[in-house]
Write an enzyme that holds these catalytic residues in place. Sequence first.
Site, PDB file in Angstrom:
ATOM      1  N   HIS A  63      -8.911   0.811   4.878  1.00 11.85           N
ATOM      2  CA  HIS A  63      -8.618   0.048   3.667  1.00 11.85           C
ATOM      3  C   HIS A  63      -7.305   0.498   3.040  1.00 11.85           C
ATOM      4  CE1 HIS A  63     -13.058  -1.304   2.899  1.00 11.85           C
ATOM      5  NE2 HIS A  63     -12.538  -1.792   4.004  1.00 11.85           N
ATOM      6  N   GLU A  86      -6.411   1.340   0.035  1.00 12.31           N
ATOM      7  CA  GLU A  86      -6.452   2.490  -0.864  1.00 12.31           C
ATOM      8  C   GLU A  86      -6.417   3.795  -0.078  1.00 12.31           C
ATOM      9  OE1 GLU A  86      -8.494  -0.176  -0.619  1.00 12.31           O
ATOM     10  OE2 GLU A  86      -9.745  -0.320  -2.398  1.00 12.31           O
TER      11      GLU A  86
END
Length: 161
Positions: free
Chosen positions: A79, A81
Amino acid sequence: MSNKREGYISWDEYFMGVAKLSGMRSKDPNSQVGSCIVSQDNKILSMGYNGFPKGCSDDEFPWAREGEDLEKKYFYVVHSELNAILNYRGGSLEGAKLYVSLFPCNECAKAIIQAGIKTVIYGDDKYANTPATIASKRMMDAAGVRYYRYTYTGRRIEIEV
């Protein structure tokens, strides 16, 4: 008397714009999520987008959402992040802010908390009622990580490359 230009973009517009632009690097046909980590004094520290780990070919690993587990993207995609956190090479992220186009899942929330990021500004929360997002919010609340939805200004920002 100042004659500075009016109408320049705000810090929030700038950093969410960078996060969204980062997401445009994603090759995922369904979700292009981007992140931008910013210091307390508004310096960009790192960026990331959702994609496969280094060395894992975008052409050889699956992008599918349906099918057999090992033929779907979910076991393989990093992901945005987590990519932004792992891409950072400057030391501590303690006290930093994270701008992200989609609310972080529970796995990313763990990394955000452990990295010392204290504020998350997110664009969309379309999975708000899923267990992963509920768990994410529960952990961030417990750890004192502040999060709030980015307020879109309606301003259209275009760049020519």
